[in-house]
Scaffold this motif. Structure first.
Motif, mmCIF file in Angstrom:
data_model
loop_
_atom_site.group_PDB
_atom_site.id
_atom_site.type_symbol
_atom_site.label_atom_id
_atom_site.label_comp_id
_atom_site.label_asym_id
_atom_site.label_seq_id
_atom_site.Cartn_x
_atom_site.Cartn_y
_atom_site.Cartn_z
ATOM 1 N N ASP A 160 28.473 46.154 53.683
ATOM 2 C CA ASP A 160 28.758 45.358 55.068
ATOM 3 C C ASP A 160 28.274 44.060 54.913
ATOM 4 O O ASP A 160 28.698 43.111 55.678
ATOM 5 N N PRO A 162 29.752 41.646 53.296
ATOM 6 C CA PRO A 162 30.734 40.559 53.506
ATOM 7 C C PRO A 162 30.898 39.906 54.781
ATOM 8 O O PRO A 162 31.415 38.969 54.941
ATOM 9 N N MET A 163 30.347 40.688 55.855
ATOM 10 C CA MET A 163 30.453 40.256 57.212
ATOM 11 C C MET A 163 29.751 39.117 57.274
ATOM 12 O O MET A 163 29.713 38.135 58.214
ATOM 13 N N VAL A 166 31.159 35.233 57.472
ATOM 14 C CA VAL A 166 31.665 34.411 58.582
ATOM 15 C C VAL A 166 30.463 33.418 59.207
ATOM 16 O O VAL A 166 31.109 32.409 59.945
ATOM 17 N N ILE A 173 32.434 37.473 49.453
ATOM 18 C CA ILE A 173 33.450 37.400 49.930
ATOM 19 C C ILE A 173 33.759 35.713 50.134
ATOM 20 O O ILE A 173 34.583 34.969 50.128
ATOM 21 N N ASN A 177 36.194 33.476 49.013
ATOM 22 C CA ASN A 177 37.100 32.569 50.010
ATOM 23 C C ASN A 177 37.136 31.162 49.472
ATOM 24 O O ASN A 177 38.344 30.450 49.540
ATOM 25 N N TYR A 190 39.748 37.893 44.796
ATOM 26 C CA TYR A 190 39.608 38.953 45.582
ATOM 27 C C TYR A 190 39.555 40.235 44.959
ATOM 28 O O TYR A 190 38.834 41.195 45.351
ATOM 29 N N THR A 191 40.306 40.236 43.735
ATOM 30 C CA THR A 191 40.434 41.629 43.076
ATOM 31 C C THR A 191 39.186 41.792 42.276
ATOM 32 O O THR A 191 38.542 42.749 42.238
ATOM 33 N N VAL A 193 36.329 40.561 43.249
ATOM 34 C CA VAL A 193 35.191 41.120 44.295
ATOM 35 C C VAL A 193 35.472 42.550 44.337
ATOM 36 O O VAL A 193 34.329 43.346 44.544
ATOM 37 N N GLY A 194 36.578 43.003 44.692
ATOM 38 C CA GLY A 194 36.664 44.591 44.926
ATOM 39 C C GLY A 194 36.279 45.142 43.672
ATOM 40 O O GLY A 194 35.557 46.392 43.750
ATOM 41 N N PHE A 197 32.198 45.386 43.723
ATOM 42 C CA PHE A 197 31.849 46.178 44.774
ATOM 43 C C PHE A 197 31.889 47.531 44.210
ATOM 44 O O PHE A 197 30.979 48.359 44.235
#
Lengths: 221, 271, 221
Positions: A160, A162-163, A166, A173, A177, A190-191, A193-194, A197
């Motif tokens: 959680d 990555p939230m 914001v 994340i 970005n 993004y890949t 980061v996946g 994780f």
């Protein structure tokens, strides 16, 4: 893959690794807050005061029923309205720590309730104080059944984080970005980061299960 | 015609048994549960299987219901192979399709009833006829109500299993199995999970089946008195083999083997 | 500005946001249930290929974060020529994520049905498909409904993340109003309340009703 650029991947990797550090710090700090605060929330529901129990119960329900991302915004933006400025890190840790404290309080509650009534009675028979009862008798027995839930939420808090991007916490994340919009390439960040994780949460889940088994054996269960 | 290992592809003739185990072997890993079992049951015969626990008696029924695969030998039902199927003049292990076509001849009642909890007594009985045999709902209902009447459960036909006592559930389970019109009925310790005072209501139903219907039946039981009353033949299992078998009067009245004598006297003392 | 005055002025936008949230929730729930069933059954399959596919799916979606999955679907898939409109990408990501968690519930539910039920269904000569559909799944469903209640709350909270790809849900509207008015306490407070009402007075009661309804069908009361 068609358009995958390895040189770009290597170029951004150090920034992603650095951000992984931030992600882990955020998850770790958030978890520490959650573990301590969660215990307080759980114990607060076991006091003789019905009003306190009810209030805490409803508060926990409220936090658990509403989105974490909204709570993060709330903590970050509402402070300044009343003249309290909190840094993104500070607000993020408060929000995520509080959110998971509520989940953990339920885990603890389940653990405490699983301790047989006879153990309480034996502690009374030894004329222990309330603090002694919890510290010496109840909590050591409540931990093993709570371990699985605690482990799940450790991985949960990690996923959680990555939230927090914001409100500008420079975790994975947020960094992806930034890399994406600087270079107009989103595939690799993004890949990656996946993959990061996955590379952390899958072994972590396995380790937690091993640890659980170890503690159980250690306590002779 | 014989398979190259010496088993017939099909059994024919007047005296073809309804059920035939030929050199059947069953093992779990290194543990052999049944060793070269040969057992024939004639059409209309009632055979009881007794013996100490772990002697392999329940396994006999479970293999016949195809709940367990066998490791050697062949099982025949009504002359046709059940565990195997003929293919190019040989017997090969049965596939799901063959099992489904042969299973239709066999019905089974379990120790723990295993009624479907999400269906009423009547729905339990209708499930097989409608879904498997393809009967219309009306036909299946008529058939099921008739059987529930026979087992004395018609007044409870719209109850779910959770509302029924053990004895009542077992009677519904018998009706459910009969609704498939099997040629062979298997009873696996059907009274073992029941309170003593309701055992009679289940054994009475089985007695009635024996006297009024021409079913072939195999029954694993711990109730020696009941087995003695209604069986045509009793088989005493010990260590994965049939130690002794014969008409109930002989086996119970004058057992020949020492193990049979020991078992029977131990059982008598327990009562 | 008090909460009442605030709501009097901004309720239409919050309401339209809540409408989008509910739509995202329903679509993601439908997708999530379908995927759960599919993956849960595949994971129990005899076929190693199907089992492997299910394990891969479940581990990927549970091992990474919903935010990462959302960004990947929305920003990376177009690079493979698969452009998904943001509204669709939103419920797709949330539904696929929940599906991975639900698959484990489906699997657990099926395994919780006693072995005797399989055997009884085989004894009346049902085909494997009939056994699953007529006998096992109805019972598995009842056993797994309570944890599905929690998962549905997680799903509702998960929909708040679709605001990150600019789907105009409740979270998105709240952020928009916040950035133009800086009435943070009012707008985020109102949004928290709306999520709470949706969770506590719609989703949870519905799931409880479903549990009771299914339990009645099983003849348990």
């Amino acid at each position: 893959m068609f358009d995958w650029k390895w040189d770009f991947t290597w170029e951004i990797l150090p920034r992603l690794v650095y951000a992984t550090g931030n992600t882990l710090i955020a998850a770790g700090a958030g978890y520490v807050i959650a573990v301590v605060l969660g215990l307080m929330l759980a114990l607060a529901q076991r006091t003789p005061s019905r009003a306190l129990t009810f209030t805490v119960r409803e508060f926990v329900e409220f936090i658990r029923s509403t989105p974490l991302i909204l709570q993060i915004f709330f903590v970050f933006y509402v402070g300044p309205q009343f003249g309290v400025r909190l840094s993104p890190w500070m607000s993020g840790m408060i929000a995520i720590g509080l959110h998971y404290a509520c989940y953990l309080s339920e885990v603890y509650r389940g653990g405490i309730e699983s301790v047989p009534k006879g153990q309480w009675e034996a502690a009374i028979a030894l004329n222990m104080t309330t603090a002694q009862k919890y510290r010496r008798v109840i909590i050591p027995q409540a931990i093993p059944p709570a371990l699985a839930g605690m482990g799940n939420y450790l991985v949960g808090i990690f996923k959680d984080t990555p939230m927090l991007s914001v409100i500008g916490v420079a975790e994975l994340i947020h960094t992806a970005n930034a890399i994406g919009s600087e270079n107009y390439r989103f595939l690799e960040p993004y890949t990656m980061v996946g993959i990061i994780f996955l590379a952390i949460s899958l072994p972590a889940a396995g380790l937690i299960r091993l640890f659980e088994g170890y503690v159980r054996r250690k306590l002779g269960l | 015609m014989l398979d190259k290992t010496g088993f017939p592809l099909e059994m024919t003739g007047e005296d073809t048994p309804m059920v035939s185990f030929r050199k059947v072997r069953k093992s779990y890993g290194a543990l052999t549960v049944l060793d070269d079992l040969d057992l024939d049951v004639s059409a209309g015969e009632m055979v009881s299987i007794i013996g100490p626990s772990g002697s392999g008696k329940t396994t006999v029924l479970r293999m016949l219901m195809t709940l367990e695969r066998i490791n050697g030998g062949v099982i025949y039902v009504d002359g046709k192979p059940l565990s195997h199927m003929p293919k190019g003049g040989q017997l090969v292990p049965a596939n799901e399709r063959h099992l489904r076509s042969r299973r239709a001849d066999i019905g089974m009642c379990f120790q723990h009833f295993n009624l479907f909890p999400h269906m009423t007594a009547l729905e339990n009985c209708m499930e097989g006829p409608v879904q498997v045999l393809g009967l219309s709902k009306a036909e299946a209902r008529d058939r099921s109500e008739e059987l529930l009447e026979m087992v004395g459960m018609i007044s409870k036909k719209d109850q779910h299993p959770s509302r029924l006592s053990g004895g009542q559930q077992q009677r519904v389970a018998i009706a459910r199995a009969l609704a498939m019109r099997p040629k062979v009925m298997l009873f696996d310790e059907v009274t073992s999970a029941l309170d003593p005072e309701v055992i009679g209501e289940v054994t009475n139903v089985i007695r009635q089946l024996v006297s009024e219907h021409n079913l072939t039946m195999l029954m694993v039981t711990h109730q020696m008195g009941f087995a003695r009353d209604i069986s045509d033949r009793v088989c005493f299992f010990y260590g994965g083999r049939i130690e002794e078998q014969g008409p109930p009067a002989e086996l119970f009245g004058n057992p020949q083997r020492e193990r049979t004598q020991q078992f029977l006297s131990a059982v008598r003392e327990a009562v | 500005m008090g909460l009442y005055d605030f709501l009097a002025q901004y309720w239409p936008r919050l309401l339209s946001g809540a409408g989008i949230t509910v739509a995202q929730f329903l679509l993601a729930a439908a997708l999530g249930v379908a995927i759960s069933l599919c993956m849960g059954l595949m994971k129990l399959s005899q076929n190693a290929l199907l089992r492997g596919a299910a394990v891969t799916y479940i581990e990927i979606f549970r091992g990474t974060s919903l935010v990462v999955q959302l960004y990947w679907i929305f920003f990376v898939l177009p690079l493979f020529g698969l452009t998904i409109e943001k509204f669709t990408a939103g419920y797709l990501a949330v539904g696929m994520n929940i599906g991975a968690y639900g698959a484990e519930l489906v699997r657990g539910g099926i395994l919780s049905v006693p072995k005797g039920q399989w055997e009884a269904a085989l004894a009346i000569n049902m085909s494997p498909a009939q056994r699953m559909r007529r006998i096992i799944l109805p019972q598995a469903l009842v056993n797994m409904l309570p944890p599905w209640g929690n998962l549905m709350i997680e799903l509702l909270k998960g929909t708040a993340l679709v605001s990150l790809i600019s789907v105009a849900d409740l979270m998105f509207e709240a952020r928009q109003i916040n950035s133009s008015t800086f009435l943070s306490a009012q707008v985020f407070g109102a949004a928290l309340l709306i999520y709470y009402v949706l969770a506590r007075f719609l989703v949870t009661p519905f799931m409880r009703w479903l549990e009771r309804h299914m339990a009645r069908k099983l003849g348990r009361t």
